[in-house]
Design an enzyme around this catalytic site. Structure first.
Site, short mmCIF file in Angstrom:
data_model
loop_
_atom_site.label_atom_id
_atom_site.label_comp_id
_atom_site.label_asym_id
_atom_site.label_seq_id
_atom_site.Cartn_x
_atom_site.Cartn_y
_atom_site.Cartn_z
N TYR A 123 0.84 -1.20 0.00
CA TYR A 123 0.00 0.00 0.00
C TYR A 123 0.87 1.24 0.00
CZ TYR A 123 0.71 0.79 5.08
OH TYR A 123 1.24 1.03 6.31
N CYS A 124 0.25 2.35 -0.43
CA CYS A 124 0.92 3.65 -0.49
C CYS A 124 -0.15 4.73 -0.41
CB CYS A 124 1.74 3.76 -1.77
SG CYS A 124 0.76 3.57 -3.28
N THR A 125 0.19 5.96 -0.72
CA THR A 125 -0.75 7.06 -0.53
C THR A 125 -1.97 6.94 -1.43
OG1 THR A 125 1.12 8.49 0.00
CG2 THR A 125 -0.99 9.57 -0.44
#
Length: 258
Positions: A181-183
């Protein structure tokens, strides 16, 4: 709050970058938008802010190009425009990984939506009973603002460091379901493909990243706020500007990340 902030990206081949940059910059100036657009041979990554009417007009114009048709954006609101100017930059990659064989346009890794991830975290395993390992693909200054507390955080200073540290720690992920996951989705989309490329199995990306997770399920299982690449510094799980300490890349050259 009267200002609409959007982030969006698409991996798509672009071969007319200088001319495309000039057209986009002119359109943004005509609509009084502020923010940053990154263009590279592999696609587009953008962060823009303005009243909704101006944003809607730009996105309608952008989608008239078949390469960007149907492109969706993640939204949040603020009282003020969190950018000082409008920039359209040409880069080698819209998110720098330095692994040219990883080409998301050619096919995405499997994705898990926010509701499904929440259910997996609620029950402590995926729907097949496997342990779930969350991998935070962001940099240290971002994870310090907020993260899934059970996630693997390698305390990296740059996204380009992540391939080597994961490759040497593969045993951690054996026989488990991996969710990167990331922004906003761009890094976890690219990195999920990297993990598949080195032979890791049951790899997923979080669809739309943290911002989409906040939008669809709020702050369940999350701790803190989410760093964003503008003057707000961070947003809370309600997608409102947060009072978290504002951090920034030390070099000033780090990619903005949707």
């Amino acid at each position: 709050m009267s200002i609409l902030n959007i982030s969006a990206y698409r991996f798509v081949s672009l071969d007319d970058l200088p001319a495309l940059r000039e057209r986009m910059l002119a359109q943004c100036h005509a609509l009084a938008l502020k923010g940053t657009i990154l263009l590279a041979p592999e696609g587009i990554n953008l962060f823009l802010a303005a009243p909704r009417e101006a944003i809607d007009a730009f996105m309608e114009w952008l989608r008239s190009d078949t390469r960007f048709a149907g492109m969706q954006a993640k939204e949040s609101l603020s009282d003020d425009v969190p950018f000082k100017r409008m920039r359209v930059r040409l880069k080698k990659e819209i998110i720098t990984l330095r692994h040219p064989t990883i080409r998301p346009e050619g096919g995405r890794a499997p994705a898990v939506d926010a509701a499904t991830l929440k259910r997996w975290l609620d029950q402590g395993h995926d729907d097949e009973g496997r342990d779930v390992v969350l991998l935070d693909t962001r940099n240290t200054y971002e994870t310090d603002v907020g993260m899934f507390p059970q996630a693997v955080d390698y305390r990296i200073a740059s996204f380009t460091e992540l391939p080597s540290v994961v490759a040497t720690d593969r045993s951690r992920y054996a026989e488990k379901t991996i969710v990167s996951y990331c922004t906003g989705g761009i890094r976890c989309e690219k990195f999920a493909l990297y993990m598949q490329d080195i032979g890791m199995e049951r790899v997923f990306q979080l669809e739309g990243g943290i911002l989409k997770y906040f939008e669809e399920v709020g702050g369940a299982h999350w701790q803190g706020d989410c760093f964003v690449f503008d003057e707000r510094g961070a947003v809370d799980p309600a997608l409102s500007p947060a009072p978290s300490p504002q951090s920034s890349p030390q070099s000033g050259e780090e990619d903005i990340c949707a």
